[in-house]
Design a protein around this motif. Structure first.
Motif, mmCIF file in Angstrom:
data_model
loop_
_atom_site.group_PDB
_atom_site.id
_atom_site.type_symbol
_atom_site.label_atom_id
_atom_site.label_comp_id
_atom_site.label_asym_id
_atom_site.label_seq_id
_atom_site.Cartn_x
_atom_site.Cartn_y
_atom_site.Cartn_z
ATOM 1 N N ALA A 184 57.676 46.613 76.962
ATOM 2 C CA ALA A 184 58.648 44.958 76.701
ATOM 3 C C ALA A 184 58.256 43.878 77.728
ATOM 4 N N LYS A 189 56.835 41.227 74.116
ATOM 5 C CA LYS A 189 57.491 40.254 73.526
ATOM 6 C C LYS A 189 57.136 39.260 72.600
ATOM 7 N N ARG A 193 58.799 39.033 68.939
ATOM 8 C CA ARG A 193 58.712 37.480 68.444
ATOM 9 C C ARG A 193 57.758 36.354 67.583
ATOM 10 N N LYS A 214 64.409 45.725 82.209
ATOM 11 C CA LYS A 214 64.395 44.941 80.758
ATOM 12 C C LYS A 214 64.970 46.391 80.204
ATOM 13 N N ILE A 219 65.726 41.049 72.487
ATOM 14 C CA ILE A 219 64.663 40.577 71.787
ATOM 15 C C ILE A 219 64.662 39.412 70.937
ATOM 16 N N ASN A 220 64.539 38.531 70.403
ATOM 17 C CA ASN A 220 64.746 38.070 68.995
ATOM 18 C C ASN A 220 66.024 39.187 68.509
ATOM 19 N N VAL A 224 66.003 46.305 73.251
ATOM 20 C CA VAL A 224 65.154 46.807 74.399
ATOM 21 C C VAL A 224 65.402 48.747 74.796
#
Length: 303
Positions: A184, A189, A193, A214, A219-220, A224
């Motif tokens: 990540a 990332k 994305r 993380k 993310i989107n 994670v």
């Protein structure tokens, strides 16, 4: 090599069998009614221990070329050739071992060109037109496509919608593949994305990292997950494709976990070669190597 037994000149052809999730082994030429009505087709098959053909099917490609109804239809088998498909598990778009990998690599390029032509309102294209846009000779395009069947008619070209559909099926992207992203960081990332997967056969279904800072972040809209959950999550979500964006020193260890969990195809962004068992497919993306490839030619130019 499995050699089919001699069979009846007329065979019941089930059109619904073509391009099912298990790819075909036999490329056969079938004749419909009169001497010039024939087509090459890839046929799903079931082979018994003795090697006889138990079932075959012919699909939209042949029907379109010969203006046939969706049937089942009756056809005469002229010849059959075993293509010795590579192993790799069910539902995988595998290529016959005698088809060069470089040919398989050009199919997505053809599919992208067809998509752009369709977006521009075109319904029919030709190998000459495709070649002009892609910088590939028309003869090469025709030869590449001929490995998988006859998709166009001389003088009229290719129906864009039909050829696009067949290429999606050949490449296995008529379905949506769940993909795991491991790492990540900046590359991971960006992958998660990236909006280009949607509608093209792929969906990022999970993202993993071993950094406590993380883990748990989003993310989107994907959480994670810890790499400790990699095996169980991959199995639970039936993920068979992964993208690896981890440091080189961690890559082999992560790959072994992925393979153990059932992943069969890995796109590797880590700058290191990976060792995997033979049923697993790996592709490497290293921008430094690509740049070094290009600078060789720059270095040959006189100062």
């Amino acid at each position: 090599m499995v050699k089919p037994r001699a069979c009846s000149p007329d065979v019941d052809i089930d059109s619904d069998h073509l391009f099912q999730r298990h790819p075909a082994v036999f490329r056969i030429r079938v004749r419909y009614g009169h001497p010039r009505a024939h087509a090459f087709c890839f046929l799903p098959r079931h082979i018994s221990g003795s090697g006889s053909i138990v079932a075959v099917g012919v699909g939209a490609a042949a029907r379109s070329n010969l203006a046939l109804s969706p049937s089942p239809i009756r056809a005469k088998v002229i010849c059959a050739t075993n293509h010795n498909w590579k192993t790799g598990g069910a539902n995988t778009a595998l290529s016959p071992s005698n088809i060069p990998d470089v040919v398989i690599g050009r199919l997505p390029i053809y599919m992208r060109a067809l998509s752009r032509a369709a977006d521009g309102g075109k319904q029919v294209t030709s190998s000459h037109e495709m070649g002009e846009h892609l910088g590939i000779s028309p003869a090469q395009i025709r030869k590449d496509l001929s490995h998988f069947g006859e998709f166009g008619k001389q003088g009229t070209g290719y129906n864009i919608e039909h050829l696009s559909e067949q290429l999606r099926r050949i490449l296995g992207v008529e379905q949506e593949w769940a993909v795991a992203v491991i790492g990540a960081g900046a590359i991971g990332k960006a992958i998660v994305r990236y909006g280009g997967f949607s509608g093209r056969g792929f969906r990022v279904a999970a993202v993993f990292d071993n950094d406590p800072g993380k883990i748990g972040r989003s993310i989107n809209q994907l959480e994670v997950l810890s790499t400790e959950r990699l095996g169980s999550t991959v199995r639970q979500r039936e993920i068979r494709v992964a993208m690896l964006a981890v440091p080189a020193e961690a890559a082999q260890r992560v790959v072994e976990k992925l393979v153990e969990a059932g992943v069969e195809a890995i796109l590797n962004y880590a700058p290191v070669s990976l060792i995997v068992p033979s049923p697993v497919y790996v592709r490497h993306i290293d921008p430094v190597i690509a740049l070094q490839h290009m600078t060789y030619y720059l270095a040959q130019k006189p100062a």
